[in-house]
Design an enzyme around this catalytic site. Sequence first.
Site, PDB file in Angstrom:
ATOM      1  N   HIS A   1     -23.602  -2.843  13.698  1.00 18.49           N
ATOM      2  CA  HIS A   1     -23.563  -3.576  12.566  1.00 18.49           C
ATOM      3  C   HIS A   1     -24.490  -2.841  11.387  1.00 18.49           C
ATOM      4  O   HIS A   1     -25.203  -3.426  10.015  1.00 18.49           O
ATOM      5  CB  HIS A   1     -24.297  -4.564  12.782  1.00 18.49           C
ATOM      6  CG  HIS A   1     -24.536  -6.138  13.839  1.00 18.49           C
ATOM      7  ND1 HIS A   1     -23.171  -6.890  13.536  1.00 18.49           N
ATOM      8  CD2 HIS A   1     -24.968  -6.276  15.021  1.00 18.49           C
ATOM      9  CE1 HIS A   1     -22.660  -7.108  14.598  1.00 18.49           C
ATOM     10  NE2 HIS A   1     -23.561  -7.370  15.498  1.00 18.49           N
TER      11      HIS A   1
ATOM     12  N   ASP B   1     -24.699 -14.340  18.885  1.00 21.64           N
ATOM     13  CA  ASP B   1     -23.596 -14.304  18.950  1.00 21.64           C
ATOM     14  C   ASP B   1     -23.224 -15.270  20.532  1.00 21.64           C
ATOM     15  O   ASP B   1     -21.973 -16.347  21.259  1.00 21.64           O
ATOM     16  CB  ASP B   1     -22.590 -12.701  20.010  1.00 21.64           C
ATOM     17  CG  ASP B   1     -22.501 -12.039  18.640  1.00 21.64           C
ATOM     18  OD1 ASP B   1     -22.669 -12.917  17.278  1.00 21.64           O
ATOM     19  OD2 ASP B   1     -22.092 -10.934  18.342  1.00 21.64           O
TER      20      ASP B   1
END
Length: 233
Positions: free
Chosen positions: A29, A157
């Site tokens: 990320h 997530d």
Amino acid sequence: GAFIKTPHHQVAEVMGHAGLDFAVIDAEHAPFGPADIDRVVLGAASAGLPCLVRSPDHGAGFINQCLDLGASGILAPHVTDASAALALAGAVKFAGGERGFSPSTRAGGYGGRPDYRAGADAASTLWCQIEDAAALTRLDEIVATPGVDCLFLGRVDLALSLGVERSDDPKMVEAIGAVALAARRAGRALGVYVGDPGEIAAFRELGASVIICGSDQSWLKAQGRAARAALAG
């Protein structure tokens, strides 16, 4: 430990001097290429800080490159079954795997470590991130895969995958408990990311021994806000 989101060697060096046990370069990320990882791992090593890499995917070539550069291990995202875990273990370990071998790397002491291959397998670590509903029915097979050292909870997530909004939703509480139980049954480590240090005690009670608490970015932002609030009175 903490995530490193900024591709600069001094960040890792400062974190090492802060007394952390480890850091994880977030190549999933944040904008990390091999050259960035090279410098950050070296900065971490200068302060005696073990440094893992969260890979963007399960690509064996990228994983091998990170380990050749001296990374201590891999935090792999979205591990959903034993076949994925086995392929990852093969990418991390020389013995029985498909990891390409060269002793001329930093990890191999640039050709100066005759025991490099066996030593690398003993020292390298693989953390499998559990962040998909599909993984919850396969936890025991994932954690039983040779070479897997840690089940790491990816709560954000996982919540998205379960269709919930909050970590205290009953579905999430059940899922977290299942991951903790699977790790405990297999004698493997349980890991988790927390944004708030106040959560650490509760996860320690669940058996978590690997805690990533924030990142260089979140720490900088929090300190800036605290200074601003103090100035405002």
